[in-house]
Scaffold this active site. Structure first.
Site, short mmCIF file in Angstrom:
data_model
loop_
_atom_site.label_atom_id
_atom_site.label_comp_id
_atom_site.label_asym_id
_atom_site.label_seq_id
_atom_site.Cartn_x
_atom_site.Cartn_y
_atom_site.Cartn_z
N PRO A 1 0.80 -1.22 0.00
CA PRO A 1 0.00 0.00 0.00
C PRO A 1 0.84 1.29 0.00
CG PRO A 1 -0.95 -1.57 1.53
CD PRO A 1 0.38 -2.15 1.07
N TYR A 2 1.97 1.25 0.67
CA TYR A 2 2.84 2.43 0.69
C TYR A 2 3.32 2.77 -0.72
CZ TYR A 2 6.86 5.42 1.60
OH TYR A 2 7.75 6.45 1.59
#
Length: 136
Positions: free
Chosen positions: A132-133
């Protein structure tokens, strides 16, 4: 006088940029979710729109956007709030307040899926995030 907004001003890169820009005599508007004991930094939750912090962007020559959750282990909820929603708010504030330039700090996690390839990573490589980052 040059006016610069730094989001994430209390972080490692924000602190270094601040010192450099102060040595040039520039007008700095410093924003972060925390300030420690540094009262020059305005505490603001940039993921939540607030006209009080938006006003700091008025007529800025540049916005250097460093604020985000920097952990590659962040979950989707945090990445959405602290990286995507927050960044959208920063861009919108910059546009509405007439900022002239925007500098967006990214991460090599955007191309982390290519890390085992047998060719060099260059600036024109397609994104291939693995978490997700990296997506955010």
């Amino acid at each position: 006088m040059t006016k610069i907004v730094i989001t994430g001003a209390a972080g490692n890169i924000g602190t270094k940029l601040r010192r450099h820009f102060e040595s040039l005599g520039w007008d700095l508007r410093l924003l972060d979710a925390k300030h420690g004991s540094d009262t020059a930094i305005r505490v603001a939750d940039l993921a939540e729109w607030d006209d009080a912090w938006v006003a700091e962007f008025r007529d800025a020559d540049a916005v250097i956007h460093l604020a985000a959750n920097p952990s590659p282990k962040t979950d989707w909820a945090s990445a959405q709030r602290l990286n995507l929603d927050l960044t959208l708010n920063v861009y919108e504030a910059a546009v509405r307040q007439g900022a002239r330039r925007m500098v967006f700090a990214s991460s090599n996690w955007v191309v982390a899926g290519h890390r085992f390839e047998d060719w060099p990573l260059t600036t024109d490589v397609e994104p291939y995030p693995v978490n997700p980052y990296g997506v955010s």
